[in-house]
Design a protein around this motif. Structure first.
Motif, PDB file in Angstrom:
ATOM      1  N   LEU A  88     -53.204  -4.721  32.591  1.00 23.89           N
ATOM      2  CA  LEU A  88     -52.419  -4.284  33.760  1.00 23.89           C
ATOM      3  C   LEU A  88     -51.100  -3.600  33.410  1.00 23.89           C
ATOM      4  CD1 LEU A  88     -52.694  -7.153  36.387  1.00 23.89           C
ATOM      5  CD2 LEU A  88     -53.338  -4.756  36.677  1.00 23.89           C
ATOM      6  N   VAL A  89     -50.423  -4.134  32.376  1.00 25.75           N
ATOM      7  CA  VAL A  89     -49.046  -3.695  32.139  1.00 25.75           C
ATOM      8  C   VAL A  89     -49.022  -2.561  31.111  1.00 25.75           C
ATOM      9  CG1 VAL A  89     -46.784  -4.462  31.276  1.00 25.75           C
ATOM     10  CG2 VAL A  89     -48.164  -5.989  32.689  1.00 25.75           C
ATOM     11  N   PRO A  90     -48.343  -1.443  31.449  1.00 23.44           N
ATOM     12  CA  PRO A  90     -48.261  -0.359  30.480  1.00 23.44           C
ATOM     13  C   PRO A  90     -47.409  -0.773  29.284  1.00 23.44           C
ATOM     14  CG  PRO A  90     -46.842   0.099  32.357  1.00 23.44           C
ATOM     15  CD  PRO A  90     -47.595  -1.162  32.679  1.00 23.44           C
ATOM     16  N   ALA A  91     -47.782  -0.300  28.089  1.00 26.09           N
ATOM     17  CA  ALA A  91     -47.088  -0.715  26.866  1.00 26.09           C
ATOM     18  C   ALA A  91     -46.137   0.366  26.369  1.00 26.09           C
ATOM     19  CB  ALA A  91     -48.115  -1.046  25.784  1.00 26.09           C
ATOM     20  N   GLY A  92     -45.167  -0.045  25.550  1.00 27.60           N
ATOM     21  CA  GLY A  92     -44.299   0.912  24.872  1.00 27.60           C
ATOM     22  C   GLY A  92     -42.873   0.919  25.394  1.00 27.60           C
ATOM     23  N   PRO A  93     -41.974   1.544  24.622  1.00 26.64           N
ATOM     24  CA  PRO A  93     -40.545   1.533  24.942  1.00 26.64           C
ATOM     25  C   PRO A  93     -40.206   2.074  26.337  1.00 26.64           C
ATOM     26  CG  PRO A  93     -40.913   2.349  22.709  1.00 26.64           C
ATOM     27  CD  PRO A  93     -42.258   2.198  23.324  1.00 26.64           C
TER      28      PRO A  93
END
Lengths: 203, 203
Positions: A88-93
């Motif tokens: 569900l949750v987008p990853a990355g800075p």
């Protein structure tokens, strides 16, 4: 077991296996719900079997002991939650606030409440403690991996590993604060501020 | 009650009051030790009275109900700890690492363990919940005041209040992690890194 009987046997056992898996899942989900609602003392195999709509015999076939049932239950639901979070949750800075919110959400709600009851019971019960300690270590490692991935954190940088660990400790503490009172609004402000701080620290 | 009897009566009651205070203190300390060791279910007034070396009647004179005894116990010990912390740890921006260590120490050890048992029991018991919730709010406010003072934090700066709250949540989560395993070395590294981060944020 010869080739002549193989085909019909497979045809017969596949739906049985499905039913067995479905029964197991119902038991695990009922166990977590009971633990969150009644605590360890009130959560017997009989109570869980009734809530799951499963006979006590069938429950004991899947889980010979109460300890088997509850450690399996907390592990199962933790794995389900972790997969859901990854999906569900987008990853990355670029998505740090959403990542921190997702990680904190792992520690609020019925699963954390169930796990907390299990931890506190295990701290007093010699039979339960080693299994729960091992389970907690496994779930902890998995949560750490997810956090690193979602935050886009580079653990080769000194201090980053401890920074992520501290965030998970904070999430656990925020979860503990919800045990007695619904402090969602306070939590939201703390999460916003610490997501901002983490973003600066992780670069 | 006339002036003629006042002097001897005072002389007689002062040591009685001292004894009564000492009995009360022994009961409160025994209650916390029992709660940390046996959990809520195993901590009856009789068990606590025996550990304190006090008759059950005397225990009930001081604390009419089990709820009275345990909420008073956790509050008493939390206050003792807070005062000790204030007296021991140097305050201000130059001593942030020591301040963070002192704050985290409030959430490890037998008092936190006792409080945790009380919270978990209260989450399932309607009779206990309102008192424990109120107690937790009071102890939480006091811990926040101490943290602000020790860190030399300026809460008029936007975000500082939430930053300090997040630190206290982290301390609570670190305490929860010690429930099953002694992870003092991991905790030390996390505290060192987050003290560094906090120092940068608070300026």
């Amino acid at each position: 077991m010869g080739p002549v009987r193989a085909a019909p046997k497979t045809a017969r056992t596949a739906p049985q296996q499905d039913r067995s898996r479905a029964t197991r899942r119902r038991l695990l989900e009922a166990a977590v719900a009971c633990l969150a609602e009644y605590g360890w003392a009130g959560s017997t195999v009989a109570v869980v079997a009734e809530r799951a709509g499963v006979s006590r015999g069938a429950a004991q076939h899947h889980f010979p002991t109460r300890e088997d049932l509850f450690t399996a239950a907390v592990e199962y639901v933790a794995e389900e939650r972790s997969s859901a979070l990854r999906a569900l949750v987008p990853a990355g800075p670029a998505h740090r606030r959403a990542a921190v919110e997702g990680i904190v959400a792992l520690y609020t709600g019925p699963l954390f409440r169930a796990a907390l009851h299990l931890w506190v019971a295990a701290s007093d019960e010699d039979q339960l403690r080693p299994r729960v300690t091992e389970l907690e270590a496994r779930v902890g490692r998995e949560s750490h991996r997810i956090a690193v991935e979602l935050l886009g954190a580079d653990e080769s940088v000194p201090g980053v590993r401890e920074t992520v660990q501290g965030l998970l400790d904070m999430a656990r503490g925020l979860g503990l604060a919800t045990l007695l009172t619904d402090d969602a609004r306070r939590r939201e402000r703390v999460v916003a501020e610490w997501a901002r701080i983490l973003d600066g620290v992780l670069g």
